[in-house]
Design a protein around this motif. Structure first.
Motif, mmCIF file in Angstrom:
data_model
loop_
_atom_site.group_PDB
_atom_site.id
_atom_site.type_symbol
_atom_site.label_atom_id
_atom_site.label_comp_id
_atom_site.label_asym_id
_atom_site.label_seq_id
_atom_site.Cartn_x
_atom_site.Cartn_y
_atom_site.Cartn_z
ATOM 1 N N HIS A 1 62.688 83.077 16.560
ATOM 2 C CA HIS A 1 62.463 81.634 16.466
ATOM 3 C C HIS A 1 62.450 81.190 15.009
ATOM 4 C CE1 HIS A 1 60.719 77.649 17.054
ATOM 5 N NE2 HIS A 1 59.890 77.959 16.075
ATOM 6 N N GLN A 2 61.740 81.940 14.155
ATOM 7 C CA GLN A 2 61.647 81.542 12.754
ATOM 8 C C GLN A 2 63.003 81.580 12.064
ATOM 9 O OE1 GLN A 2 58.824 80.425 10.350
ATOM 10 N NE2 GLN A 2 60.920 79.764 10.068
ATOM 11 N N MET A 3 63.804 82.575 12.362
ATOM 12 C CA MET A 3 65.131 82.649 11.759
ATOM 13 C C MET A 3 66.019 81.514 12.251
ATOM 14 S SD MET A 3 64.832 84.982 9.592
ATOM 15 C CE MET A 3 66.530 85.071 9.022
ATOM 16 N N PHE A 4 65.829 81.104 13.497
ATOM 17 C CA PHE A 4 66.578 79.958 14.009
ATOM 18 C C PHE A 4 66.165 78.681 13.288
ATOM 19 C CE2 PHE A 4 66.807 76.399 17.138
ATOM 20 C CZ PHE A 4 68.185 76.261 17.137
ATOM 21 N N MET A 5 64.868 78.529 12.983
ATOM 22 C CA MET A 5 64.408 77.354 12.254
ATOM 23 C C MET A 5 65.011 77.320 10.843
ATOM 24 S SD MET A 5 62.471 75.452 14.178
ATOM 25 C CE MET A 5 63.799 75.842 15.318
ATOM 26 N N VAL A 6 65.089 78.484 10.210
ATOM 27 C CA VAL A 6 65.703 78.557 8.882
ATOM 28 C C VAL A 6 67.172 78.175 8.955
ATOM 29 C CG1 VAL A 6 66.354 80.123 7.005
ATOM 30 C CG2 VAL A 6 64.074 80.263 8.002
ATOM 31 N N TYR A 7 67.855 78.709 9.961
ATOM 32 C CA TYR A 7 69.274 78.396 10.141
ATOM 33 C C TYR A 7 69.471 76.904 10.396
ATOM 34 C CZ TYR A 7 73.780 77.978 12.481
ATOM 35 O OH TYR A 7 75.045 77.568 12.840
ATOM 36 N N VAL B 1 62.266 65.537 13.590
ATOM 37 C CA VAL B 1 62.173 65.556 15.052
ATOM 38 C C VAL B 1 62.446 66.948 15.616
ATOM 39 C CG1 VAL B 1 63.063 64.612 17.210
ATOM 40 C CG2 VAL B 1 62.831 63.130 15.206
ATOM 41 N N MET B 2 63.593 67.526 15.284
ATOM 42 C CA MET B 2 63.985 68.790 15.902
ATOM 43 C C MET B 2 63.100 69.950 15.459
ATOM 44 S SD MET B 2 68.155 68.419 15.815
ATOM 45 C CE MET B 2 68.415 69.972 16.668
ATOM 46 N N ILE B 3 62.828 70.054 14.163
ATOM 47 C CA ILE B 3 61.977 71.145 13.672
ATOM 48 C C ILE B 3 60.587 71.090 14.305
ATOM 49 C CG2 ILE B 3 60.833 72.134 11.650
ATOM 50 C CD1 ILE B 3 63.784 72.778 11.704
ATOM 51 N N ASN C 1 59.157 73.911 17.056
ATOM 52 C CA ASN C 1 57.944 74.654 16.710
ATOM 53 C C ASN C 1 56.856 74.454 17.757
ATOM 54 O OD1 ASN C 1 58.664 76.037 14.375
ATOM 55 N ND2 ASN C 1 58.117 74.353 13.016
ATOM 56 N N LEU C 2 56.657 73.228 18.196
ATOM 57 C CA LEU C 2 55.656 72.964 19.232
ATOM 58 C C LEU C 2 56.035 73.628 20.551
ATOM 59 C CD1 LEU C 2 54.758 69.207 18.594
ATOM 60 C CD2 LEU C 2 53.277 71.195 18.270
ATOM 61 N N LEU C 3 57.326 73.626 20.859
ATOM 62 C CA LEU C 3 57.788 74.291 22.083
ATOM 63 C C LEU C 3 57.499 75.785 22.025
ATOM 64 C CD1 LEU C 3 59.314 74.067 24.782
ATOM 65 C CD2 LEU C 3 61.436 74.475 23.500
ATOM 66 N N PHE C 4 57.741 76.385 20.860
ATOM 67 C CA PHE C 4 57.454 77.815 20.713
ATOM 68 C C PHE C 4 55.958 78.078 20.837
ATOM 69 C CE2 PHE C 4 56.170 81.428 18.112
ATOM 70 C CZ PHE C 4 56.902 82.432 18.726
ATOM 71 N N ARG D 1 55.257 70.863 11.423
ATOM 72 C CA ARG D 1 56.436 70.108 11.003
ATOM 73 C C ARG D 1 57.276 70.861 9.967
ATOM 74 N NH1 ARG D 1 56.256 64.911 12.691
ATOM 75 N NH2 ARG D 1 54.290 64.172 13.564
ATOM 76 N N HIS D 2 56.723 71.909 9.408
ATOM 77 C CA HIS D 2 57.412 72.654 8.360
ATOM 78 C C HIS D 2 58.372 73.673 8.973
ATOM 79 C CE1 HIS D 2 58.046 75.018 4.728
ATOM 80 N NE2 HIS D 2 57.408 74.092 4.031
#
Length: 241
Positions: free
Chosen positions: A171-177, A202-204, A208-211, A11-12
């Motif tokens: 993926h991680q940079m997209f999560m940060v963005y 929800v989205m984060i 993450n689970l999708l990745f 979730r993070h």
């Protein structure tokens, strides 16, 4: 539920980089023993991974880019001289610190000085990452630069590893963005707590689970990655007597 933000749940928003880094540090923590110095310790988020050492000492520098309130720092240093006798420690751990040391080439002999001959060090440094702890963010080191700097200062490289790969980094940079930039910059959406909760709750987790579910399907490119991990051994004194 996970223990802290450095070993987070999916979730993070920093799950990929921090979970991967935590696992790498856990894997190589067994290389260190005796009296250990945590250089740039901050809140000592990884101390529990070194429960096997005799003594765990944390030292840090009071810089403008990082507040140290409520952190269990044992000693502060002036940016030049570590407040310890020569050959005081059997091992050293330093995670995500070297990029914040402007005079790294000058401090490595000082790190060498406080370590006993044969001491091992475990170092992690970011590679693909945004500017952080501004303005005290000075460098991104390749593994080759780190090898050269350490070898010039009396260390032999034992292990070089990487956290993540190209897809993980993207993926991680997209999560940060998504978490830090997109929501705050979309003026209309940022006014409504509902949309903030949708992104964060929800989205984060969803992305993450999708990745996690699809990671093994992606081709692995290790030339782009999140962190460099190095284990090295002190083979000679390399400091001014």
């Amino acid at each position: 539920m996970v223990s802290n933000n450095f070993n987070p749940s999916f979730r993070h928003p920093l799950y990929i980089i921090r979970k991967g880094l935590y696992n790498k540090i856990k894997q190589y923590s067994v290389e260190l023993n005796g009296n250990l110095l945590d250089f740039g310790c901050g809140a000592k988020p990884y101390q529990t991974l070194f429960a096997h050492v005799n003594k765990y000492v944390g030292v840090d520098y009071d810089s403008e880019g990082h507040a140290h309130q409520n952190e269990s720092i044992d000693f502060f240093y002036d940016g030049h001289t570590l407040p310890f006798e020569t050959h005081s420690f059997d091992s050293l751990f330093s995670s995500e610190v070297f990029e914040h040391v402007f005079n790294l080439e000058a401090i490595l002999p000082e790190i060498n000085r406080v370590l006993k001959p044969g001491a091992k060090i475990l170092i992690t440094c970011p590679f693909a990452w945004e500017e952080h702890e501004i303005p005290v963010d000075y460098a991104r080191y390749t593994q080759f630069a780190l090898h050269s700097l350490l070898q010039k200062n009396g260390f032999r490289i034992l292990i070089t590893d990487k956290n993540g790969h190209a897809t993980a980094a993207l993926h991680q940079m997209f999560m940060v963005y998504l978490h830090d930039d997109w929501l705050n910059r979309v003026f209309i959406l940022s006014k409504f707590n509902f949309f903030k909760k949708m992104v964060r709750q929800v989205m984060i987790p969803f992305f993450n689970l999708l990745f996690i579910a699809t990671e093994k399907l992606w081709p692995v490119n290790k030339r782009l990655f999140l962190n460099t991990i190095i284990v090295a051994e002190k083979i000679e004194d390399c400091f001014k007597q």
